[in-house]
Write a protein that holds these residues in place. Structure first.
Motif, PDB file in Angstrom:
ATOM      1  N   GLY A 144     -29.070  50.122   0.644  1.00 44.46           N
ATOM      2  CA  GLY A 144     -28.507  48.495   0.929  1.00 44.46           C
ATOM      3  C   GLY A 144     -29.358  47.506   0.895  1.00 44.46           C
ATOM      4  N   CYS A 145     -28.736  46.290   1.035  1.00 42.39           N
ATOM      5  CA  CYS A 145     -29.732  45.082   1.026  1.00 42.39           C
ATOM      6  C   CYS A 145     -28.824  43.991   1.869  1.00 42.39           C
ATOM      7  CB  CYS A 145     -29.858  44.487  -0.327  1.00 42.39           C
ATOM      8  SG  CYS A 145     -30.798  43.047  -0.537  1.00 42.39           S
ATOM      9  N   ASN A 146     -29.229  43.174   2.484  1.00 40.45           N
ATOM     10  CA  ASN A 146     -28.796  42.037   3.420  1.00 40.45           C
ATOM     11  C   ASN A 146     -28.751  40.785   2.787  1.00 40.45           C
ATOM     12  OD1 ASN A 146     -28.079  43.518   5.401  1.00 40.45           O
ATOM     13  ND2 ASN A 146     -29.989  43.023   6.676  1.00 40.45           N
ATOM     14  N   ARG A 148     -28.036  37.955  -0.413  1.00 41.61           N
ATOM     15  CA  ARG A 148     -26.994  37.671  -1.284  1.00 41.61           C
ATOM     16  C   ARG A 148     -27.278  36.855  -2.531  1.00 41.61           C
ATOM     17  NH1 ARG A 148     -25.557  41.329   1.469  1.00 41.61           N
ATOM     18  NH2 ARG A 148     -23.716  41.568   2.612  1.00 41.61           N
ATOM     19  N   PRO A 155     -25.499  44.385  -2.986  1.00 39.72           N
ATOM     20  CA  PRO A 155     -24.581  44.669  -1.701  1.00 39.72           C
ATOM     21  C   PRO A 155     -23.212  45.064  -1.821  1.00 39.72           C
ATOM     22  CG  PRO A 155     -26.292  42.607  -1.858  1.00 39.72           C
ATOM     23  CD  PRO A 155     -26.132  43.110  -3.035  1.00 39.72           C
ATOM     24  N   ASP A 160     -24.762  46.851   2.991  1.00 40.89           N
ATOM     25  CA  ASP A 160     -25.869  46.025   3.723  1.00 40.89           C
ATOM     26  C   ASP A 160     -27.059  46.964   4.039  1.00 40.89           C
ATOM     27  OD1 ASP A 160     -24.693  43.573   3.638  1.00 40.89           O
ATOM     28  OD2 ASP A 160     -23.708  43.812   5.421  1.00 40.89           O
TER      29      ASP A 160
END
Length: 435
Positions: A144-146, A148, A155, A160
């Motif tokens: 995941g990734c925070n 945007r 995401p 996240d």
């Protein structure tokens, strides 16, 4: 009793490859046979990609092919997370799951192809299945990734950031090295954010405390005695701490950083770091500390609102940064991406013309960088050997995405072996060498 057989198709990025390896490992551990064609399989699993339109089309075509050739298909991966896209096009699939969903896939397999009744299966320790050659492997450190970014839906597909516990990561790395792996490729959606979600808490490995932080993880991996290559490194300030480890030989002097653009206006619209001048200064400092540092990056041209002036700023950045490896993509609207709503879309012919101009600019830079290596002695890792010699890679070359080193007198070498070579020739992408 006949052993149930499962076919498997893996599409997409290295993160998806790791997901496929986990599912295949579970299948084999439970006694299923893995087969390489549709005809022999009792059912087929397709691990899909859904990042851009071309990937969605490929995934849907592959599902259709599997249905036509076999008829019993379970779908997993990023496309499975995009609503009912799969069910709408292929309503006859047996099940659909999202990415990073080994348990859900196994539940679907058990529902449609019962677990083999082998009383000895549980007594045999499962051996991890790898889809890479024996001498290199991907090590996924988080999911995941925070961020945007307005052009990206990762995401929404993978959630996240969730960092793997440090002892798990190090344990897997040590097992890979014991199995003969010579190169570990560290991957995630955002490698340099490792540990942010757990506030860099301290874990323990081999009896010593280690913070869940990319710098400490990289230092520990660098003690394993194999090549360690970092991918998908977002340029946070603490990335500066990795460069001395590269200069010391703990990590390969290689950074894969997706800069995406250089125009502050476009970077702001992308929701990316928007200070190209700061980036150039950092690159200069990195090269002062580690002169051999190789930087690869990707860029998007034709982003909504991109003007000729914005594009010229990108070309000027490339000329100044002198990056070693560059990939370029034209902006592609992705269902669910915020950038789709931005004004002033760039015509397709302009996008492609800019992509070609960027790559021509980069070709001159790459050709000059590679030509400067002629006469230099390098250590290379052999991937293949045939009658024409060995196909290898140097510290500057990640598998499948960068260049190659063709060792013209390397017929005696073996895949997975290191060799010392002298570079004799080059072109825009590759090098030639002799032992």
């Amino acid at each position: 009793m006949k052993t149930p057989k499962v076919g498997f198709v893996s599409l997409g990025c290295p993160k998806a490859t790791v997901d496929s390896e986990h599912i295949l490992t579970r299948l084999r551990a439970e006694g299923y046979d893995i087969v390489g064609n549709y005809a022999e399989a009792d059912l087929v699993i397709v691990n899909t990609c859904g990042f851009i339109d071309a990937a969605v089309e490929e995934s849907l075509e592959t599902i259709g092919e599997a249905l036509a050739e076999n008829g019993r298909v379970i779908v997993t991966g990023c496309l499975g997370a995009k609503g009912n896209v799969v069910r709408h096009v292929h309503p006859q699939v047996l099940a659909v799951t999202g990415p990073h969903a080994t348990e859900a896939v196994m539940e679907a397999v058990h529902a449609h192809l019962p677990k083999p009744h082998d009383p000895y299966t549980d007594l045999v320790p499962p051996q991890g299945v790898r889809l890479t050659p024996r001498h290199y492997a991907y090590l996924k450190i988080s999911e995941g990734c925070n961020h945007r970014c307005t052009f990206c839906i990762i995401p929404a597909l993978r959630g996240d950031l969730v960092s793997r516990p440090l002892h798990e990561v190090m344990g897997e790395a040590e097992r890979l090295v014991k199995a003969g792996v010579k190169e570990i490729l560290v991957i995630s959606q955002d490698t340099s954010a490792y540990g942010v979600d757990v506030k860099y808490r301290t874990g323990f490995h081999a009896g010593r405390p280690l913070r869940t932080h990319i710098t400490e993880l990289a230092r520990a991996l660098g003690e394993l005695g194999v090549w360690v290559r970092l991918h998908y490194v977002y340029p946070y300030p603490h990335v500066d701490q990795l460069i001395p480890l590269m200069a010391e030989g703990k990590l390969l002097p290689y950074l894969d950083i997706p800069f995406q653009h250089a125009s502050p206006r476009i970077l702001k619209a992308m929701k990316r770091p928007a200070a190209a001048e700061d980036t150039l200064r950092r690159i200069e400092r990195w090269r002062e500390i580690c002169p051999d540092l190789v930087i690869r990056s990707t860029f998007i041209v034709g982003f909504p609102g991109e003007t000729e002036e914005d594009f010229q700023q990108l070309l000027e950045f490339l000329e100044a940064a002198r990056l070693d490896r560059v990939g370029c993509f034209t902006y592609s609207p992705v269902q669910g991406a915020a950038a789709n709503a931005l004004a002033n879309p760039v015509p397709e012919e302009v996008k492609e013309e800019r992509r070609q101009r960027l790559m021509l600019t980069q070709e001159d830079i790459s050709a000059g960088k590679l030509a400067a290596r002629i006469g230099r002695r390098l250590r290379v890792l052999v991937d293949e050997v045939d009658e024409e010699g060995a196909i290898a890679r140097s510290f500057a070359d990640a598998p499948e995405i960068d260049g190659l080193v063709f060792v013209t007198d390397g017929q005696s070498l073996k895949p997975g072996e290191f060799a010392e070579v002298t570079i004799t020739d080059s072109d825009v992408h590759d090098l030639w060498a002799r032992l």
